[in-house]
Structures are given as C-alpha cells and as structure tokens.
Design a protein around this motif. Sequence first.
Motif, short mmCIF file in Angstrom:
data_model
loop_
_atom_site.label_atom_id
_atom_site.label_comp_id
_atom_site.label_asym_id
_atom_site.label_seq_id
_atom_site.Cartn_x
_atom_site.Cartn_y
_atom_site.Cartn_z
N LEU A 70 -19.60 9.74 32.59
CA LEU A 70 -21.04 9.57 32.46
C LEU A 70 -21.83 10.85 32.75
O LEU A 70 -22.79 11.14 32.04
CB LEU A 70 -21.51 8.43 33.37
CG LEU A 70 -22.57 7.52 32.79
CD1 LEU A 70 -22.28 7.09 31.37
CD2 LEU A 70 -22.78 6.31 33.67
N PHE A 71 -21.46 11.60 33.79
CA PHE A 71 -22.22 12.82 34.10
C PHE A 71 -22.22 13.82 32.94
O PHE A 71 -23.27 14.40 32.63
CB PHE A 71 -21.72 13.49 35.38
CG PHE A 71 -22.18 12.80 36.64
CD1 PHE A 71 -23.28 11.96 36.66
CD2 PHE A 71 -21.51 13.00 37.82
CE1 PHE A 71 -23.70 11.33 37.82
CE2 PHE A 71 -21.92 12.38 39.00
CZ PHE A 71 -23.01 11.55 38.99
N PRO A 72 -21.08 14.07 32.28
CA PRO A 72 -21.13 14.98 31.12
C PRO A 72 -22.08 14.47 30.02
O PRO A 72 -22.80 15.26 29.42
CB PRO A 72 -19.67 15.02 30.63
CG PRO A 72 -18.86 14.69 31.84
CD PRO A 72 -19.69 13.69 32.61
N LEU A 73 -22.08 13.17 29.79
CA LEU A 73 -22.98 12.59 28.79
C LEU A 73 -24.44 12.72 29.23
O LEU A 73 -25.30 13.08 28.42
CB LEU A 73 -22.62 11.12 28.56
CG LEU A 73 -23.50 10.35 27.59
CD1 LEU A 73 -23.52 11.01 26.23
CD2 LEU A 73 -23.02 8.91 27.50
N ILE A 74 -24.71 12.46 30.48
CA ILE A 74 -26.08 12.58 31.01
C ILE A 74 -26.59 14.00 30.83
O ILE A 74 -27.71 14.22 30.40
CB ILE A 74 -26.12 12.16 32.49
CG1 ILE A 74 -25.94 10.64 32.61
CG2 ILE A 74 -27.40 12.62 33.17
CD1 ILE A 74 -25.66 10.16 34.03
N ARG A 75 -25.73 14.97 31.13
CA ARG A 75 -26.13 16.38 30.98
C ARG A 75 -26.37 16.74 29.52
O ARG A 75 -27.38 17.35 29.18
CB ARG A 75 -25.06 17.29 31.58
CG ARG A 75 -25.06 17.30 33.08
CD ARG A 75 -24.03 18.32 33.61
NE ARG A 75 -23.79 18.08 35.01
CZ ARG A 75 -22.73 17.44 35.50
NH1 ARG A 75 -21.79 17.00 34.68
NH2 ARG A 75 -22.59 17.24 36.80
N SER A 76 -25.45 16.36 28.66
CA SER A 76 -25.56 16.78 27.25
C SER A 76 -26.74 16.09 26.55
O SER A 76 -27.38 16.69 25.69
CB SER A 76 -24.27 16.51 26.49
OG SER A 76 -24.03 15.13 26.36
N ALA A 77 -27.03 14.84 26.93
CA ALA A 77 -28.14 14.12 26.29
C ALA A 77 -29.45 14.29 27.05
O ALA A 77 -30.47 13.77 26.60
CB ALA A 77 -27.78 12.63 26.20
#
Length: 78
Positions: free
Chosen positions: A66-73
């Motif tokens: 989730l953290f990588p997705l939160i950062r990228s989006a």
Amino acid sequence: EELVRTMDSLVRAGKIRYWGASNFSARQIREFLEIAKRGDRAPLAGLEDYYNVIAGKRRDFMEDELFPLIRSARLGLM
C-alpha cells in the motif's frame, strides 16, 4: 465501476469535496484510480487504514503493497 461513478456524482453535486476508501486491497485501489482516470471522474483522494508497529501482517501489507501505491498515486493516508 459503480462505486467510482457514485462517488463522482456526489463530488459533482457538491455533497462531498473528496472521496476515499478503507480496507481495500492494493489491486482494488489501483482499479479505482484507473476507472476514475479513464472516465474523467473525481479521483480517489485518500485512504483510511490500520497501521502501527504491532499490526503484524497488516503492517507488512501496508509497507510492501500500500505505501508504494500511496506514494506513486499521491494519495493521503489517515
């Protein structure tokens, strides 16, 4: 699709400013983002999720997926 469409209609009607999600998988969040982008709809603004140092498997999920997705989006997290 229906969830994104419904939330978009609430934003456009001025009933809410932003919309978010809670307790969805990273795959589902990606789908929400894609559907909103593809249909020129109000984008997902943030997530509410359970994260702390004793969260165990949920912590691992948050850190790995989730953290990588939160950062990228560029999503908010509460």
